[in-house]
Write a protein that holds these residues in place. Structure first.
Motif, PDB file in Angstrom:
ATOM      1  N   ALA A 222      -1.212   1.683   9.037  1.00 35.68           N
ATOM      2  CA  ALA A 222      -1.902   1.048  10.166  1.00 35.68           C
ATOM      3  C   ALA A 222      -1.707  -0.464  10.123  1.00 35.68           C
ATOM      4  CB  ALA A 222      -3.382   1.391  10.109  1.00 35.68           C
ATOM      5  N   ILE A 223      -1.876  -1.053   8.931  1.00 33.45           N
ATOM      6  CA  ILE A 223      -1.718  -2.511   8.832  1.00 33.45           C
ATOM      7  C   ILE A 223      -0.286  -2.894   9.183  1.00 33.45           C
ATOM      8  CG2 ILE A 223      -1.782  -4.441   7.227  1.00 33.45           C
ATOM      9  CD1 ILE A 223      -4.059  -3.041   5.807  1.00 33.45           C
TER      10      ILE A 223
ATOM     11  N   LEU B 287       0.838  -1.206   0.000  1.00 28.36           N
ATOM     12  CA  LEU B 287       0.000   0.000   0.000  1.00 28.36           C
ATOM     13  C   LEU B 287       0.868   1.249   0.000  1.00 28.36           C
ATOM     14  CD1 LEU B 287      -3.025  -0.729   2.307  1.00 28.36           C
ATOM     15  CD2 LEU B 287      -3.064   0.459   0.127  1.00 28.36           C
TER      16      LEU B 287
ATOM     17  N   ASP C 130      -2.379   5.904   5.024  1.00 29.87           N
ATOM     18  CA  ASP C 130      -2.549   5.649   6.458  1.00 29.87           C
ATOM     19  C   ASP C 130      -2.976   4.210   6.697  1.00 29.87           C
ATOM     20  OD1 ASP C 130      -1.785   8.143   6.957  1.00 29.87           O
ATOM     21  OD2 ASP C 130      -3.764   8.962   7.420  1.00 29.87           O
ATOM     22  N   THR C 131      -3.879   3.714   5.802  1.00 34.26           N
ATOM     23  CA  THR C 131      -4.295   2.320   5.959  1.00 34.26           C
ATOM     24  C   THR C 131      -3.081   1.411   5.923  1.00 34.26           C
ATOM     25  OG1 THR C 131      -6.172   2.995   4.644  1.00 34.26           O
ATOM     26  CG2 THR C 131      -5.954   0.651   5.139  1.00 34.26           C
TER      27      THR C 131
ATOM     28  N   LEU D  70       0.702  14.108  -0.470  1.00 33.94           N
ATOM     29  CA  LEU D  70      -0.494  13.325  -0.778  1.00 33.94           C
ATOM     30  C   LEU D  70      -1.770  14.136  -0.585  1.00 33.94           C
ATOM     31  CD1 LEU D  70       0.237   9.808   0.708  1.00 33.94           C
ATOM     32  CD2 LEU D  70       0.157  10.499  -1.683  1.00 33.94           C
TER      33      LEU D  70
ATOM     34  N   TYR E 224       3.897   1.550  -1.106  1.00 35.76           N
ATOM     35  CA  TYR E 224       4.506   1.726  -2.426  1.00 35.76           C
ATOM     36  C   TYR E 224       3.457   2.226  -3.426  1.00 35.76           C
ATOM     37  CZ  TYR E 224       6.654   0.897  -6.899  1.00 35.76           C
ATOM     38  OH  TYR E 224       7.135   1.078  -8.154  1.00 35.76           O
ATOM     39  N   GLY E 225       2.284   1.635  -3.314  1.00 37.11           N
ATOM     40  CA  GLY E 225       1.244   2.004  -4.275  1.00 37.11           C
ATOM     41  C   GLY E 225       0.848   3.464  -4.177  1.00 37.11           C
ATOM     42  N   THR E 226       0.947   4.026  -2.971  1.00 34.61           N
ATOM     43  CA  THR E 226       0.524   5.425  -2.834  1.00 34.61           C
ATOM     44  C   THR E 226       1.699   6.391  -2.969  1.00 34.61           C
ATOM     45  OG1 THR E 226       0.715   5.029  -0.474  1.00 34.61           O
ATOM     46  CG2 THR E 226      -1.496   5.038  -1.395  1.00 34.61           C
ATOM     47  N   LEU E 227       2.878   5.982  -2.501  1.00 30.44           N
ATOM     48  CA  LEU E 227       4.012   6.911  -2.530  1.00 30.44           C
ATOM     49  C   LEU E 227       4.960   6.610  -3.670  1.00 30.44           C
ATOM     50  CD1 LEU E 227       5.010   7.254   1.215  1.00 30.44           C
ATOM     51  CD2 LEU E 227       3.394   8.565  -0.127  1.00 30.44           C
TER      52      LEU E 227
ATOM     53  N   ALA F 215      -5.439   8.808   2.984  1.00 30.26           N
ATOM     54  CA  ALA F 215      -6.154   7.819   3.787  1.00 30.26           C
ATOM     55  C   ALA F 215      -5.667   6.420   3.429  1.00 30.26           C
ATOM     56  CB  ALA F 215      -7.654   7.929   3.532  1.00 30.26           C
ATOM     57  N   LEU F 216      -5.463   6.191   2.126  1.00 28.90           N
ATOM     58  CA  LEU F 216      -4.966   4.865   1.715  1.00 28.90           C
ATOM     59  C   LEU F 216      -3.596   4.599   2.323  1.00 28.90           C
ATOM     60  CD1 LEU F 216      -6.087   4.796  -2.008  1.00 28.90           C
ATOM     61  CD2 LEU F 216      -6.872   3.324  -0.159  1.00 28.90           C
TER      62      LEU F 216
ATOM     63  N   PRO G 159      -7.595  11.763  -0.025  1.00 31.33           N
ATOM     64  CA  PRO G 159      -8.032  10.386  -0.234  1.00 31.33           C
ATOM     65  C   PRO G 159      -6.861   9.410  -0.316  1.00 31.33           C
ATOM     66  CG  PRO G 159      -8.823  11.827  -1.998  1.00 31.33           C
ATOM     67  CD  PRO G 159      -7.980  12.653  -1.128  1.00 31.33           C
ATOM     68  N   GLU G 160      -5.827   9.823  -1.085  1.00 37.00           N
ATOM     69  CA  GLU G 160      -4.645   8.954  -1.178  1.00 37.00           C
ATOM     70  C   GLU G 160      -4.005   8.830   0.195  1.00 37.00           C
ATOM     71  OE1 GLU G 160      -5.427  11.177  -3.349  1.00 37.00           O
ATOM     72  OE2 GLU G 160      -5.824   9.842  -5.053  1.00 37.00           O
TER      73      GLU G 160
END
Lengths: 113, 971, 557
Positions: C222-223, C189, C218-219, C209, C191-194, C215-216, C212-213
């Motif tokens: 968090a994981i 996640l 952060d997800t 960011l 990598y996918g966002t940054l 939040a992704l 919305p991105e």
């Protein structure tokens, strides 16, 4: 395409989680394998979906990243696959050993009462 | 500097004492005595330095950042106590030399005694609040060791642990209190704290801080409600009681209270808190002391009561009360220590401390009797003895202090009552033991002890007399100095004299004396003297303590069972659930549909995944009862995944996935054999409601996980890609990586380090599997060999030695083909390895292909046959593979480049074409070898089990067989 | 010399790897050789770690500016290739690892490392994994090294069978596999966002960011955080810990002292690199305090409940990581130095204590362990003897002194008692040992910063929690200690080999030294904390690393 891909991951993950929570070692190992499929697909998806553009550079033609699929997630997935393979094998052997020692295939080495 | 010596010397002594041989009583005594006397002299030598309000200081930085320094500080007050502690310490050592019996392991005793002395001196001389707490806790620990000295006695163990827990608990409270105090003042420096009295009293934290400190104090000084540990600490050897429980440790609390009196006193909270604790212990102790059977019990309760008196005096917060308190601390120390010693003598010579049995000892041991009598007199406050003086002051103050507050009459009343009680129990103590008819049935015939035991107590008694008769010339000046160092200029005028004329206090004393005697007479007449104390005997601290202990364990046990589980499913459930929760929380404000253009769905792909989904769900449903079916469907799902990779232009992934798939499934197949048979019906029937509920919950979780995962995937797939790294890799792959297959270049060059770690994992796992299976024995019911193998065995029986045979019959043709297959597999795998850098392939795939070749041999040829033919040395392959890969990485060092920097050249090979020969290739070759080694190792180890199963029975009945049988294939 | 210094950061990974591989080749017969190799490899690691520690204190600025060293693997420019980054924190971790492992190995030489188990190579590879995890500056590479150390730990845990051990190993493996999957998902996640994997690169990219991105991202964080919490043994994700740690052989358990700390390290490292803004909140957020506090309480309850020493020590591991998590959760920079101090002491403590348990087990008369109504039946470490024979376990028989390795020490019981007391003091944080100093520093910092932290109540809760748990630990430990050393009648005096006794003594002496040198140590921890809370410095140095400014390629051939 994206929807199908996402749903596919969802289904794999769901089935995996369900099996993960089952009491039998064999169920757990199958679940782990399914989950790792899902995870691998997910990592791969981070490069977004690209058709017919494998990241293998042809002799002529300008070298432009936009022309190829993102190779990085592919490399990561490769590593992940190998490690997943190794750990699955280990888990398999341990569960066999536990089965041999405890006489049951329950994850806790003894039937639930 | 000299102060440090005073502290350090006892600790050094304690170490030396520990190293002496077990039976060296004299050596120990000499050592300890020398240390104690030296300390006393050193302290004494400082008199003129501290006289007249002088202060001696020594300090080093310890943890300056936190304001924690090693800071020793001696003013007259500390000086007086240091002198007391080291002086009585010396006497106790002398006494102990004769008290301890030859079979006691004395090194432990003296070593801890000295350590305790050091800790006590440290507490007294600390100039830093935290350092004070450090030594405070040390006294608790050493006293634990001393009380538990005779740990073969259950009571000693319990008493020691009780004392430790109570005092250490108090210590923690004290620590927190000191932390707060330090925070209020802004420094842990004692001088600054004492100077900041008003600021402290004004501060918001004053209340909690005071309560915490007071709790610390009253636990240590055995005050109500924490008094109960002291009587149980009487299981300690008597010298210990004489030292810790009269002169030293229990005094630490009140010492501290007086020390901080200037800074903390003068509030309602202070008055009520301390007076309540003091007054209660005062009466409770004196009253229960009346009814003890054990001589040391009497002394213990009287100690509680006398410390209560001191506490009460400190609580009254008038300057004179403080002086009286300090004075009584000293007096109590002297007479109580000598009484303990006398008790020890009686115990030592008669073999019992039971007041019921003892009687009329004055005939047998007159000296002891007179010593004890005088000391008891002091305890009761008989005129011309030191106890009398401090008692008078107490009475005086009880009137003065009371007059101010609401408790005008209560205080004097309590005081008088206490006087009566203490006279009574002192009288009883002496009368029971030394008067009356000589006791008949004593364990040993009583006689006077050796001089060594008499002298110390005698000295103390003499001190009592001197102070009692001529206070002004003995203790008076010292006391003044001490009081001055506490109070400074506002030290009130007072004089220590035996005769103040007929004043209220004097009357009170007379009442106390007379009343006490009368009360004792009354008790004797009623025969109550030997009864357990009315009311109070009900609350038995020991039972309560044990009950609390058990309760704690039970409670914790229940709690632990509630919050921990040794089962796997709840754990996995919680992990998955919390991950979901965390994700859900983070995801609150995202948009799940991005703005990137979607690729149009391809019906074929949809169809593909309908199949894939069916497989996945099927596997989930079947995995319990039809393992084989589940396994097949898992393979199906894997295949679909692999096709997906191929579909979205990832040939390498597809290739790897498929070969891994083959191996994994084979492994699982080999594993299936060992799992127990399960028939569908067996627990479908007994599925309870709870089970159904559980399944529903799991299903919900699974669905949630699936949906969430799908949603996140979709959210990301519909956003424009991040080509930050990709562009660089694609652009430099050919030029600097020297390969067209970017993925492979990343794996072996750009991010070769990952690959190094990855193959390490593979190697480790192979090792572990091997080690585990070498010791594996299958479960009883799965040992009977499967039909196929039974046929083999039958054949072996028929045709003799199996090792020369090819599988016969239906397996023959494939076996031959398989043998031909092996070289081909080798060739293909090598081809993959070499081309990997430019086209899909690489060391990993190559290795797996080769490994598959070996698997096929096993499948068709049968274990025995293969292992009799080819000797693979998987461990060798693994190790060499690793070394090759690392070596490739280290090659760069020669050209002083960082690890894993590629060193390369281009050459042309026949058939293969242009090859980029480089350290990278060596690296990839390492991968290749390791993969072969690891995979084959696992497969062989697993397959090999089938050879082993029949021996299981031998292993079970008559455990005769060797633990390790040689695994031919693996050597 | 200069070249050596240049390659210093890679050595902690390469040395054990090579040693491990060579040990695989070396047959079990050559015991002396195997020991020599294993031992010398660890000694080298210790030396390197100390050297790095020295360099990281900014003692030689012209080599590493501001005490941060960067090693670009493959000499690829910075955000693209994989980097090793050494700063004070990671150097400290390396040193602790080396000390603990060296102690464990020497201890194991007393006979615990007999065949058939491949202890030595696994041990070395475990070191490689740990060192790599502490050194790497790349998220995915961190995952790889986690896998390395986990795989090795599986193997070490399985040494010597017995159904309990295998069962707990199975749980341990299953849990960690799931955690690893989460790890992967989180990294993917991010990598996918940054579009980056470099830790130092995160901070800058996160700032860019859109919500919305964001939040992704952060997800993902968090994981990732959950995965780390599992490794750190945080309640309720730590049910696997007491079981697996208490069945591991003592020398192995001694090294496991480092394992939970890797999780804490990762949280600390990435959490701080994400900056103190709400980026961190995803991973080191307010929830962390509650996780930590719950862990603290749960671990204490476990300690009070159990009657079995090794299990008790395992619970004390939980307590210590709970305390650390809670401290980090309060989110006051003032607490970090003290937290690091406590971190170091708790590692040494656990190591020493597990080694002591190995020796106290031998004093136990057979009846004792059975007689005690054990709070948890699962804690029975030793399976009945016939099983032993049948499964061919080669564990040094507790009572045999036939196979003497090295001389036995005199006054064994006194020594053992002393060591036990030291461990108790260390665990409960009583003076004069360093854990008291650490806890005092924690308390002081907490009280001092209570007014200005986000939630003052948390700081106060921490203060009370630390003291209360310390008290509870005293109760639990004295109970078991009194039973172990005082109550037992006819309890046998074990013959302790010098090889077993020495490492324990050395570790304890180290602790004493640490508490004597508190001032110096604290200065180091303060500096480390400071650099942790100034991620921009770290980021700047890493992103402008030597790897970048060289023309990549060209003269690379």
């Amino acid at each position: 395409m994206e929807i199908v891909y996402a749903l596919a991951i969802g289904v794999l993950a769901g089935a995996g989680v369900w099996l993960l929570l089952r009491p039998r070692t064999f169920q757990v190992i199958i679940g782990l394998s399914l989950l790792s499929y899902a995870t691998n697909l997910f990592i791969f998806g981070m490069g977004r979906l690209t058709l017919h553009r494998p990241p293998i550079i042809d002799e002529e033609g300008a070298i432009d990243a936009a022309l190829y699929a993102d190779p990085v997630p592919q490399a990561l997935v490769l590593t992940a696959i190998v490690i997943g393979f190794a750990t699955t094998a280990l888990f398999l052997v341990v569960l066999i050993a536990l089965r041999g020692l405890s006489g049951t295939d329950h994850v806790d080495g003894r039937e639930r009462d | 500097m000299l102060l440090t010596l005073i502290i350090v010397l006892p600790f050094i002594g304690s170490v030396c004492a520990a190293l002496l041989p077990t039976n060296a009583r004299n050596a120990e005594a000499w050592l300890a005595g020398a240390v104690a006397v030296t300390c006393a002299l050193l302290v004494g030598s400082q008199y003129f330095a501290v006289a007249g309000g002088g202060v001696v200081r020594t300090a080093w930085a310890w943890l300056p950042q936190a304001g924690l320094d090693v800071y020793f500080r001696m003013d007259a007050y500390a000086w007086l106590f240091a002198l007391l502690v080291s002086f009585i310490g010396a006497l106790v050592v002398l006494y102990a030399r004769y008290y301890m019996s030859p079979e006691d392991p004395v090194p432990r005793f003296f070593s801890f005694l000295l350590a305790f002395m050091g800790a006590m001196l440290g507490t007294i001389l600390s100039g830093n609040l935290i350092q004070l707490v450090v030594f405070w806790e040390l006294t608790s620990l050493t006293s634990f060791m001393l009380i538990g000295y005779w740990y073969h006695l259950a009571d000693a163990r319990r008493g020691a642990r009780m004392a430790l827990i109570v005092t250490v608990g108090g210590g923690f409270c004290l620590l927190l209190g000191m932390l707060l105090l330090g925070e209020i003042v802004g420094s842990y420096d004692l001088d600054r704290v004492l100077a900041a009295g008003d600021a402290i009293r004004a501060h918001a934290w004053y209340g909690p801080m005071l309560v915490l400190i007071v709790v610390g104090v009253i636990t240590k000084s055995a005050q109500f409600p924490f008094h109960f540990w002291l009587p149980h600490a009487m299981t300690a050897p008597t010298p210990v009681s004489a030292y810790l429980h009269s002169a030293a440790m229990v005094k630490a609390g009140v010492f501290l209270l007086a020390r901080f009196w200037p800074a903390l006193h003068g509030t309602g909270l202070w008055f009520w808190l301390i007076c309540t604790a003091g007054a209660t212990s005062l009466l409770l102790g004196a009253f229960s002391a009346l009814f003890q059977r054990d001589m040391k019990g009497v002394l213990a309760y009287s100690t509680i009561s006398h410390l209560g008196l001191i506490t009460l005096l400190l609580g009254m917060d008038t300057e004179l009360a403080l002086v009286a308190a300090v004075f009584h601390m000293l007096n109590h120390a002297t007479f109580k220590a000598s009484l303990f010693m006398a008790t020890g003598i009686v115990d030592h010579e008669t073999g019992t401390r039971d007041l019921k049995r003892l009687s009329g000892l004055r005939h047998a041991m007159p000296i002891t009797a007179s010593i004890a009598a005088v000391a008891a007199g002091a305890m009761a406050g008989v005129p011309l003895l030191n106890g009398f003086l401090s008692k008078e002051m107490f009475f005086e103050e009880s009137i003065v202090a009371g007059s101010a507050s609401e408790v005008r009459f209560a205080l004097p009343l309590i005081a008088t009552l206490w006087g009566i009680f203490s006279v009574a129990y002192s009288a009883r103590f002496i009368h029971q033991v030394f008067f009356g008819p000589p006791a008949r049935d004593l364990p040993r015939p009583p006689h006077e002890p050796t001089r060594g035991m008499i002298v110390p107590s005698a000295l103390l008694v003499v001190a009592c007399l001197l102070v009692g008769v001529v206070p002004a010339v003995t203790l008076g000046p010292l006391l003044k100095e001490a009081a001055f160092s506490l109070l400074g200029p506002d030290l009130p005028e007072y004089e220590l004299a035996v005769w103040h004329g007929v004043s209220t206090p004097f009357v009170m004393s007379l009442v106390a004396l007379g009343g006490g005697m009368a009360f004792y007479a009354f008790l004797v007449k009623r025969g109550l003297a030997m009864m357990p104390a009315p009311l109070l005997s009900r609350l038995d601290a020991r039972r309560a303590f044990d009950l609390v202990n058990v309760a704690i364990v039970r409670g914790a046990d229940k709690a632990a069972h509630a919050i921990f589980s040794s089962r796997l499913q709840p754990q996995l459930l919680l992990i998955v659930a919390s991950a979901l929760l965390a994700a859900a929380v983070a995801l609150q404000d995202t948009v799940f549909v991005g703005n990137a253009p979607l690729t149009p769905p391809d019906p074929l792909f949809v169809l593909l995944w309908i199949g894939g989904a069916a497989c996945a769900l099927g596997a989930a449903q079947q995995a319990k009862f039809h393992r084989f079916a589940a396994l097949t469907m898992l393979g199906g799902a894997g295949l679909v995944t692999c096709l997906t990779f191929a579909w979205f232009s990832a040939p390498d992934l597809a290739l790897t996935q498929i070969s891994v798939e083959v191996v994994t499934v084979t492994l699982l197949l080999l594993g299936l054999r060992w799992l127990p048979p399960r028939i569908l019906s067996d627990d479908e029937r007994r599925r309870t409601a709870r089970a159904r509920l559980r399944r529903a919950r799991d299903l919900a979780l699974a669905v949630a996980a699936g949906t969430g995962f799908a949603a996140i995937t979709f959210a990301l797939l519909t956003r424009p890609p991040m080509l930050g790294l990709a562009s660089f890799f694609v652009e430099h792959a050919l030029e600097h990586g020297g390969g067209r297959n970017v993925v492979n270049v990343i794996l072996v060059d750009f991010r070769g380090f990952d690959t190094l770690g990855e193959i390490t994992v593979l190697g480790i796992v192979a090792l572990v599997v091997y080690a585990l299976l070498r010791r594996f024995r299958p479960a009883p019911e799965s040992v009977d060999v499967p039909d196929a193998q039974r046929e083999d065995e039958a054949r072996e029986a028929a045709f003799g030695a199996p090792r020369d045979l090819l599988p016969q019959g239906y397996m023959k043709v494939p076996a031959v083909l398989a043998r031909l297959l092996l070289p081909i597999a080798a060739f293909i795998s090598f081809y993959f390895l070499l081309r990997g850098h430019n086209a899909p392939g690489g060391g990993f795939v190559g290795g797996l292909v080769m490994a598959t070749g070996f698997i096929v041999q096993y499948m068709v040829g049968g274990t025995i046959w293969v292992e009799s033919r080819l000797k693979i040395h998987p461990q060798l392959w693994v190790a060499l593979g690793l070394l090759a890969a690392v070596g490739a990485g280290m090659g760069a060092w020669l050209s002083s480049r960082p690890f894993l920097t590629a060193v390369a050249a281009d050459v042309r090979l026949p058939f293969v074409g242009g090859v980029h020969v480089s350290s990278v290739l060596l690296f990839d070759f390492g991968v290749y070898m390791l993969v072969i080694g690891a995979t084959v190792l696992m497969l062989v180890a697993l397959a090999h089990q089938s050879l082993r199963s029949p021996r299981k029975r031998a292993a079970l009945d008559g455990l005769t067989e060797p633990l390790e049988e040689p695994d031919e294939a693996l050597r | 010399m200069n070249a050596l210094i240049m390659h210093l950061p890679i050595l902690p990974i390469v040395v054990p790897l090579v040693a491990g591989a060579v040990l695989m080749l070396l047959a079990e017969e050559h015991r002396a050789w195997r020991l020599t190799i294993a031992f010398s490899s660890l000694v080298v690691q210790l030396a390197v770690a100390v050297a790095l520690l020295y360099l990281s204190t900014d003692a030689v600025p012209d080599i590493w500016s501001e005490g941060v060293g960067v090693y670009a693997l493959g000499a690829w420019p910075t955000p693209f290739g994989i980097l090793l980054v050494v700063d004070r924190l990671s150097a400290l971790m390396l040193t602790l690892t080396a000390i603990v492992s060296l102690a464990g190995l020497v201890y194991a030489m007393a006979g615990w490392e007999r065949p058939p188990q491949p202890l030595h190579s696994l041990y070395q590879l475990l070191m490689m994994g740990l060192n790599g995890a502490f050194l790497t500056g790349d998220l995915f590479n961190l995952f790889v090294f986690f896998e390395v150390l986990l795989a090795a730990s599986y193997g070490l845990l399985l040494r010597g069978a017995g159904v309990q051990r295998v069962r707990n190993a199975l749980h341990y493996i299953a849990v960690n596999l799931v955690a690893s999957l989460f790890f992967l998902i989180g990294v993917a996640l991010i990598y996918g966002t940054l579009g980056t994997l470099n830790m130092a690169d995160l901070l800058g990219k996160v700032a860019l960011l859109a919500p919305p991105e964001r939040a992704l991202f952060d997800t993902g964080a968090a994981i990732l955080g959950i995965a780390f919490l599992v490794k750190a043994g945080s309640w309720p994700l730590n049910f696997w810990l007491p079981g697996s740690y208490s069945v591991a052989l003592p020398p192995v358990a001694a090294v496991f002292a480092m394992l939970t700390k890797v999780g804490v390290y990762a949280l600390l490292r990435i959490g701080t690199l994400l900056g103190e803004d709400e980026a961190a909140a995803a991973i080191l957020g307010p929830i962390l305090f509650y996780f930590g506090f719950a862990t603290l309480l749960a671990g204490t309850a476990g300690m009070l409940a159990t009657q079995h020493l090794r299990r008790l020590v395992s619970y004390s591991v939980i307590v210590s990581s709970g305390l650390l998590l809670a401290t980090l959760g309060v989110g006051s920079e003032a607490l970090t130095p003290a937290a690091l101090f406590y971190f170091a002491t708790s590692v040494l403590t656990t190591c020493a204590f597990f080694m002591v348990t190995g020796m106290t087990d031998r004093t136990r008369i057979a009846a004792d362990s059975a007689a005690v109504p054990s709070a948890d039946a699962a804690a029975a470490v030793v399976p009945p003897t016939p099983a032993y024979v049948a499964f061919g376990v080669r564990e040094p028989q507790p009572y045999d002194t036939s196979e003497e390795v090295g001389a036995a020490i005199p006054a064994a019981m006194a020594f053992l008692g002393l060591m036990f007391v030291c461990c108790v003091l260390l665990v409960a944080g009583l003076p004069p040992l360093p854990s008291f100093v650490a806890k005092f520093a924690l308390l002081q910092a907490a009280i001092h910063s209570a007014p200005e932290v986000h939630v003052p109540a948390e700081a106060w809760a921490l203060v009370v929690g630390i003291l209360a748990t310390g008290f509870a630990q005293i109760i639990a430990l004295t109970r078991i200690g009194v039973r172990l050393f005082w109550a037992g009648t006819g309890r046998r005096t074990p013959r302790l080999r010098v090889l077993e006794a020495a490492p324990v003594a050395v570790v304890v002496v180290l602790c004493l030294a640490l508490s004597a040198m508190s001032g110096t140590a604290m200065r180091f921890f303060e500096a480390a904390a400071q650099s942790l809370h100034a991620p921009e410095v770290y980021t700047r140095i890493v992103l402008s690393a030597p790897g970048a400014d060289q023309p990549s390629g060209g003269e690379r051939r």
